[in-house]
Design a protein around this motif. Structure first.
Motif, short mmCIF file in Angstrom:
data_model
loop_
_atom_site.label_atom_id
_atom_site.label_comp_id
_atom_site.label_asym_id
_atom_site.label_seq_id
_atom_site.Cartn_x
_atom_site.Cartn_y
_atom_site.Cartn_z
N UNK A 61 0.87 -1.18 0.00
CA UNK A 61 0.00 0.00 0.00
C UNK A 61 0.91 1.22 0.00
N UNK A 62 0.83 1.98 -1.08
CA UNK A 62 1.92 2.89 -1.42
C UNK A 62 1.62 4.35 -1.11
N UNK A 63 2.41 4.88 -0.18
CA UNK A 63 2.42 6.32 0.03
C UNK A 63 3.47 7.00 -0.81
N UNK A 64 4.37 6.19 -1.39
CA UNK A 64 5.48 6.76 -2.14
C UNK A 64 4.99 7.70 -3.25
N UNK A 65 4.08 7.23 -4.06
CA UNK A 65 3.64 8.02 -5.20
C UNK A 65 2.76 9.19 -4.78
N UNK A 66 2.08 9.03 -3.64
CA UNK A 66 1.31 10.14 -3.10
C UNK A 66 2.25 11.27 -2.70
N UNK A 67 3.37 10.91 -2.09
CA UNK A 67 4.37 11.92 -1.70
C UNK A 67 5.03 12.52 -2.95
N UNK A 68 5.31 11.66 -3.95
CA UNK A 68 5.90 12.16 -5.19
C UNK A 68 5.00 13.16 -5.88
N UNK A 69 3.69 13.01 -5.71
CA UNK A 69 2.73 13.93 -6.33
C UNK A 69 2.68 15.27 -5.61
N UNK A 75 -0.10 13.90 5.12
CA UNK A 75 -1.02 13.43 4.08
C UNK A 75 -0.58 12.08 3.53
N UNK A 76 0.73 11.90 3.38
CA UNK A 76 1.24 10.63 2.85
C UNK A 76 0.75 9.46 3.69
N UNK A 77 0.92 9.53 5.00
CA UNK A 77 0.51 8.38 5.80
C UNK A 77 -1.01 8.34 5.97
N UNK A 78 -1.68 9.49 6.02
CA UNK A 78 -3.14 9.48 6.17
C UNK A 78 -3.81 8.83 4.96
N UNK A 79 -3.44 9.28 3.76
CA UNK A 79 -4.07 8.73 2.57
C UNK A 79 -3.64 7.28 2.33
N UNK A 80 -2.42 6.94 2.70
CA UNK A 80 -1.96 5.55 2.54
C UNK A 80 -2.71 4.63 3.48
N UNK A 81 -2.81 5.00 4.74
CA UNK A 81 -3.55 4.17 5.68
C UNK A 81 -5.03 4.18 5.35
N UNK A 118 13.48 9.63 -2.14
CA UNK A 118 12.55 10.47 -2.88
C UNK A 118 13.01 10.82 -4.29
N UNK A 119 12.37 10.21 -5.28
CA UNK A 119 12.71 10.52 -6.67
C UNK A 119 12.48 11.97 -7.03
#
Length: 558
Positions: free
Chosen positions: A241-249, A255-261, A334-335
């Protein structure tokens, strides 16, 4: 901890320090900035933290011990003292044979896990000879059309000795089936297969847009995978369950962990609705987070995420198995933080980000190559990225004690702040009907876009310094050796695909695809039929097209 009287004395002493020492110094000399905040979240950073800032902290309830609830300090009792994190370097080079060479190179250099990147057509469920695939075959990763490609990728690589992560989402069922088929061909017991499929379609609707089917049908495929793997491949993580791409956006850490969880909650609810038992599938859930530049914010984020997931699984879903409450996660540096200017600086950025991931208790880690802002990484930059992890593991001391930043007044306070903000976001998601509805209505996407816009404004106005980009620039950049894709590879891949189609048993392929269609039309688990289809050398697109016919294709706003 301190008693109330001692805390009051500390607060009073801090006030005296601020008025008599700190304040006059600031008034006379100033500070570097008018306001200090965390890297992305914007939480104000105080000049000094004391026990008074964590006065409400209950050690047993909020911090605890590694391997015990609430898992703030780590999901395993020995963490990196017992076993180092998996050093999983991301690779996928044009053709299957090139990818096999890179995988073997990484294993020879000490990589303890493989991470497979797929080209865009494969990620969208198209074969290399599709019109939609023109110009993209093998560009962003390896082109996979049939099981024959997988056989080449894993030639000489025993699947009972490696762990493989596959960054694949919409067609995840097909690529997982191919991996299982390769294991069967090698004679590896399915119970011994280890690895992860990303299989996180929710973040595609949020951040990447590499989806195929409508959300409800995508959820059905995901829960079918949960059920199948719980019985067949219990050591394989069924979703990352990926927060990576949410953070990249562009999201903040909270927000990264909230939307990922939040996405995790959606998957658990879908599985429960399908009749699965939470303690049967939840231990196979895994997560995937980003590591950005602010070491303290990132460590706090990882610690908060573990504590939050334990609470969510117990309070929302009545999970009883401790493994169901453990948030196990992979991290990638972080890309979006990599710069095309002065790319050597990226080596430093990646090292600090990797340190944050290790201090935060990651289970596996990918470190980006310095040149990834420009192209696929060269062999040299991949080696440097891997050596960064090895130096961190064996020379820095960061892995020698568990959760070394625990007890820091700042880190504990920041962990609480990130958790509080993330739960507030999840409460708003609940008010909007859950993540699926919040995503369909574009609310989640707008929250991320607003932050991304604000951060870009800060960069352009030099309120946020990016070294080598808007400060400390150089007039000329040195020439660089970049990885290049041979344009002839696309034709070669198509020729290879045509040969497989000519040599396979066409009637067996048709029968296998018909069985997939029948399962998709009904309520039967589709995974056994997809495994059968890939073993007959049905292509990725042929299988995905069957489900396109049955499920349709998702259009935003529907």
């Amino acid at each position: 901890m301190f008693d109330p009287e001692e805390l009051e004395e500390i607060r009073s002493a801090k006030e005296s320090w601020e008025s008599e020492t700190y304040g006059p110094t600031v008034e006379r000399f100033g500070e570097r900035k008018e306001e200090f905040t965390t890297d992305t979240g914007g939480q104000e950073v105080d000049p000094l933290y004391t026990p008074a800032d964590v006065a409400d902290l209950d050690y047993d309830e909020d911090v605890g011990f590694p391997g015990e609830e609430p898992f703030t300090r780590g999901v395993y009792s020995t963490m990196h003292r017992g076993r180092l994190w998996t050093m999983r370097q991301y690779a996928g080079m044009g053709t299957a044979s090139e990818t096999n060479e890179r995988f073997n190179y990484l294993i020879d250099q000490g990589s303890s896990g493989l991470s497979m990147a797929f080209d865009l057509p494969t990620q969208m469920g198209y074969d290399s000879d599709a019109k939609m695939a023109q110009g993209e075959v093998g560009r962003s990763g390896v082109a996979i059309d049939t099981l024959d490609d997988f056989e080449t990728v894993f030639d000489g690589i025993p699947l009972d000795e490696v762990s493989t992560s596959m960054t694949i989402n919409a067609p995840a069922s097909v690529l997982l089936a191919m991996y299982i088929a390769i294991g069967d061909k090698q004679g590896v017991d399915r119970e011994e297969l280890r690895g992860t499929i990303q299989n996180d379609i929710m973040k595609e609707y949020i951040a990447r847009n590499l989806y195929i089917y409508p959300p409800e049908d995508s959820m059905r495929l995901i829960t079918d995978i949960f059920e199948f793997c719980a019985a067949e491949t219990p050591k394989f993580n069924t979703i990352s369950i990926s927060g990576y791409h949410i953070r990249e956006a562009g999201s903040t850490a909270a927000q990264e962990i909230a939307f990922t969880l939040g996405n995790g909650i959606e998957y658990v609810e879908a599985a429960l609705d399908a009749g699965l038992d939470v303690d049967e599938f939840a231990p196979q859930l895994s997560f995937f987070f980003n590591a950005h530049n602010n070491i303290f914010e990132e460590v706090a984020k990882f610690r908060a995420a573990r504590r939050m997931w334990a609470k969510i699984m117990e309070e929302r879903f009545d999970a009883e198995n401790p493994k169901s409450k453990q948030l196990k996660f992979h991290t990638q540096t972080g890309g979006s933080t990599l710069t095309a200017q002065q790319i050597e600086n990226n080596v430093v950025r990646v090292a600090y980000q990797a340190l944050a991931a290790v201090l935060g208790g990651t289970q596996s880690l990918h470190t980006n190559g310095k040149d990834e802002a420009l192209a696929l990484p060269t062999e040299e930059s991949v080696r440097t990225a891997l050596r960064t992890q090895q130096i961190l593991a064996h020379e820095s001391g960061a892995a020698d004690t568990i959760d070394p930043l625990a007890g820091s007044y700042y880190v504990e306070s920041l962990t609480d702040d990130v958790e509080e903000e993330a739960f507030e976001i999840l409460d708003e998601v609940d008010r909007r009907g859950g993540m699926l509805d919040a995503v369909k209505n574009q609310w989640v996407q707008r929250q991320i876009q607003d932050v991304a816009f604000e951060r870009q404004e800060e960069i352009e106005e030099q309120e946020r310094i990016i070294v080598g980009v808007n400060e400390f620039e150089v007039d000329e950049e040195p020439e660089m050796d970049l990885e290049e894709i041979d344009p002839e590879q696309e034709a070669e891949q198509i020729e290879r695909l045509e040969q497989v189609k000519e040599e396979r048993d066409g009637e067996a392929v048709d029968a296998a695809l018909a069985a997939v269609r029948e399962a998709a039309q009904g309520e039967e688990n589709v995974m056994p039929y997809i495994v059968d289809a890939v073993k007959e050398y049905a292509t990725v697109q042929e299988i995905c097209d069957v489900m396109r016919d049955e499920f349709g294709e998702y259009q935003p706003g529907q």
